[in-house]
Design an enzyme around this catalytic site. Structure first.
Site, PDB file in Angstrom:
ATOM      1  N   TRP A   1       2.434  -3.673   4.694  1.00 42.70           N
ATOM      2  CA  TRP A   1       1.836  -5.019   4.053  1.00 42.70           C
ATOM      3  C   TRP A   1       1.557  -5.801   5.400  1.00 42.70           C
ATOM      4  O   TRP A   1       0.800  -6.825   4.702  1.00 42.70           O
ATOM      5  CB  TRP A   1       2.571  -5.586   2.820  1.00 42.70           C
ATOM      6  CG  TRP A   1       2.733  -4.553   1.773  1.00 42.70           C
ATOM      7  CD1 TRP A   1       3.867  -4.192   1.273  1.00 42.70           C
ATOM      8  CD2 TRP A   1       1.779  -3.684   0.958  1.00 42.70           C
ATOM      9  NE1 TRP A   1       3.790  -3.180   0.272  1.00 42.70           N
ATOM     10  CE2 TRP A   1       2.447  -2.807   0.302  1.00 42.70           C
ATOM     11  CE3 TRP A   1       0.478  -3.909   1.108  1.00 42.70           C
ATOM     12  CZ2 TRP A   1       1.682  -2.290  -0.594  1.00 42.70           C
ATOM     13  CZ3 TRP A   1      -0.114  -2.818   0.120  1.00 42.70           C
ATOM     14  CH2 TRP A   1       0.254  -2.071  -0.541  1.00 42.70           C
TER      15      TRP A   1
ATOM     16  N   PHE B   1      12.480  -0.205 -13.591  1.00 43.23           N
ATOM     17  CA  PHE B   1      11.371  -0.607 -14.461  1.00 43.23           C
ATOM     18  C   PHE B   1      10.949   0.555 -15.476  1.00 43.23           C
ATOM     19  O   PHE B   1      10.052   0.182 -16.400  1.00 43.23           O
ATOM     20  CB  PHE B   1      10.007  -0.954 -13.545  1.00 43.23           C
ATOM     21  CG  PHE B   1       9.748   0.097 -12.709  1.00 43.23           C
ATOM     22  CD1 PHE B   1       9.177   1.344 -13.207  1.00 43.23           C
ATOM     23  CD2 PHE B   1       9.434  -0.434 -11.286  1.00 43.23           C
ATOM     24  CE1 PHE B   1       8.651   2.257 -11.864  1.00 43.23           C
ATOM     25  CE2 PHE B   1       8.943   0.441 -10.417  1.00 43.23           C
ATOM     26  CZ  PHE B   1       8.548   1.813 -10.779  1.00 43.23           C
TER      27      PHE B   1
ATOM     28  N   HIS C   1       0.633   6.155  -8.137  1.00 43.49           N
ATOM     29  CA  HIS C   1       0.311   7.230  -7.598  1.00 43.49           C
ATOM     30  C   HIS C   1       1.512   8.387  -7.566  1.00 43.49           C
ATOM     31  O   HIS C   1       1.352   9.416  -7.438  1.00 43.49           O
ATOM     32  CB  HIS C   1      -0.320   7.030  -6.181  1.00 43.49           C
ATOM     33  CG  HIS C   1       0.383   6.666  -5.061  1.00 43.49           C
ATOM     34  ND1 HIS C   1       0.162   6.466  -3.697  1.00 43.49           N
ATOM     35  CD2 HIS C   1       1.715   6.081  -4.990  1.00 43.49           C
ATOM     36  CE1 HIS C   1       1.139   6.239  -3.033  1.00 43.49           C
ATOM     37  NE2 HIS C   1       2.180   5.999  -3.788  1.00 43.49           N
TER      38      HIS C   1
ATOM     39  N   ASN D   1      -0.246  14.618  -0.734  1.00 43.61           N
ATOM     40  CA  ASN D   1       1.146  14.149  -0.466  1.00 43.61           C
ATOM     41  C   ASN D   1       2.003  13.975  -1.672  1.00 43.61           C
ATOM     42  O   ASN D   1       3.268  14.105  -1.700  1.00 43.61           O
ATOM     43  CB  ASN D   1       1.006  13.001   0.382  1.00 43.61           C
ATOM     44  CG  ASN D   1       2.334  12.709   1.088  1.00 43.61           C
ATOM     45  OD1 ASN D   1       2.924  13.602   1.842  1.00 43.61           O
ATOM     46  ND2 ASN D   1       2.615  11.546   0.790  1.00 43.61           N
TER      47      ASN D   1
END
Length: 473
Positions: free
Chosen positions: A279, A352, A370, A417
């Site tokens: 980030w 969550f 993803h 991946n």
């Protein structure tokens, strides 16, 4: 890495005409490991702290590595544009390239060293099992069916399977070697049993001949040539079809997608730092793809140590951001990666999938969807929609596939991946739109950021017309 400095016209010293923009892999084997090894050894940090270029002897001593191995590694790093070399005076002296200074040192604000070390120690090891992951992905029975057998709970053979399920004997033994309430019973024949006739299901590790388990039925799929079971102290490997490759690569359960990533406190810290680094390069792009200033309360689901949340708070001073993370990650963040914006950014511990979500105007799902199947994503998005205030929304940050699903290459490799490390995939805009719409979100908009990740904003309808965050749609 996708982000890289602007390429210059002059090449590194010793390599005329070659730009330092990014390394050329040209598909040659071993190239990723050169980068991973250099990061693990601390090569780029050593050169960053040196007063000037260093020769092989000085680098070897600084790394605590052999002179011969060091020289070979340095020579490989030069044509990859990771290092510059100066051969004047007859002695080769090495320094970090522009690329390495920007992305490969700990002192750089855009450094990616922790993420690269994670890729080398975890992700790359899973890629060694790509062929098997492709062979078994999503199957509920062995591919082709030829010669395949199945051991069922309670013993005996399943439909089309081999008669006799004792894993110690040839087909036809008739022994009840079976899956029974989480245990594997060996053949009752005294010659085929150990002192303890049952081995705990959770301890089945180490024998790659057992190919998978159908979670729906408990059937253990095998091939006839794989029916022999070791009698050593080592226990036995169990792989379920379509699973990630964590069990093979690390001996940790495949059912927990983060078991390998968090397999030790050190590995958990490394991965968490790696997300911080990502980030530092891409966070501003994804957070400014839309005007998020109307959203006063933001919840970053699975937000790690809060790097993206911190950037959100900096870009939008009027908002308060809650990072919703599992307890062990929150504890790691507080101990090792404290936030300077504590107060505007806070943590809340929780899962969550299992716990109620904090109420917010905007939810951020960055590199989350993803990991998961469509079914799991639908459950999560439904929970987000339920907790989201009317007029609020969700910001999805992912690599988005082209409309035809055939590119870009980075997203296609990302899907492979996910096959190796998770249960999900990268998706097209249409696929994201369908998932979000099924959960109740509308106002779908995609922004290509020009970086590694793209941004999608979708909103929850107000009781009446109008909603915040509409600019840019």
């Amino acid at each position: 890495m996708d982000p890289s400095p602007r390429e210059s016209e002059s090449g590194p010293r010793g390599i005329p005409g070659r730009s330092p923009g990014r390394p050329r892999s040209q598909g040659r084997p071993g190239l990723p490991q050169v980068l991973f090894a250099a990061c693990e050894l601390g090569l780029f940090d050593l050169l960053a702290e040196a007063p000037g270029p260093l020769d092989v002897a000085a680098i070897s001593e600084g790394l605590g590595a052999s002179p011969r191995g060091t020289e070979l590694l340095l020579e490989a790093c030069v044509p990859l544009r990771l290092l510059d070399v100066d051969t004047r005076g007859g002695t080769a002296r090495y320094a970090n390239s522009e690329l390495a200074r920007a992305y490969l040192t700990s002192r750089s604000p855009t450094g990616q060293r922790a993420m690269l070390r994670y890729l080398g120690s975890t992700t790359y090891r899973c890629w060694a099992h790509l062929a098997d992951a492709v062979r078994w992905a999503g199957l509920s029975r062995p591919p082709g069916g030829a010669g395949a057998g199945v051991m069922t709970p309670g013993g005996g053979a399943g439909a089309g399977g081999q008669q006799g399920s004792c894993p110690r004997c040839a087909p036809g033994c008739g022994g009840p070697g079976a899956l029974q309430r989480g245990k594997l019973s060996l053949c009752p024949d005294a010659g085929h049993r150990r002192a303890a006739p049952e081995k705990q299901w959770s301890a089945l590790q180490g024998d790659r001949r057992v190919r998978g388990q159908d979670e729906g039925t408990g059937h253990l799929w095998v091939l006839p040539r794989m029916l022999t079971m070791s009698q050593g102290e080592d226990t036995f490997l169990l792989l379920r079809q379509g699973s990630n490759q964590y069990l093979r690569a690390f001996g940790v359960p495949a059912g927990d997608l983060f078991a390998a990533i968090y397999r030790s406190p050190a590995e958990r810290l490394q991965f968490t730092r790696g997300l911080q680094e990502i980030w530092s390069v891409d966070g501003r792009r994804v957070l400014t793809a839309f005007d998020l200033s109307p959203f006063r309360t933001v919840c970053d689901l699975g937000g790690g140590a809060g790097a993206l949340a911190q950037q959100c708070a900096s870009l939008y001073p009027g908002c308060r951001v809650t990072v919703f993370e599992v307890p062990e990650v929150v504890q790691t963040a507080r101990a090792h990666l404290p936030l300077p914006t504590e107060g505007q950014v806070g943590f809340r511990e929780g899962d969550f999938f299992a716990d109620p979500l904090p109420e917010a105007d905007l939810y951020i799902l960055a590199r989350v969807l993803h990991d998961w199947s469509d079914e799991t994503c639908s459950r999560l998005l439904a929970s987000v929609h339920h907790a989201c205030r009317p007029g609020g929304g969700v910001l999805v940050v992912e690599r988005v596939l082209d409309a035809d699903g055939r590119g870009p290459l980075a997203a296609l490799l990302g899907s492979l991946n996910m096959l190796l490390q998770a249960e999900g995939r990268e998706r097209t805009a249409a696929q994201f739109r369908a998932l979000l719409a099924a959960a109740g979100f509308g106002g779908f908009a995609l922004r290509r950021t020009g970086g590694v990740h793209d941004a999608i904003l979708a909103t929850k309808a107000l009781p009446e017309a109008g909603h915040p965050g509409a600019r840019g749609q």
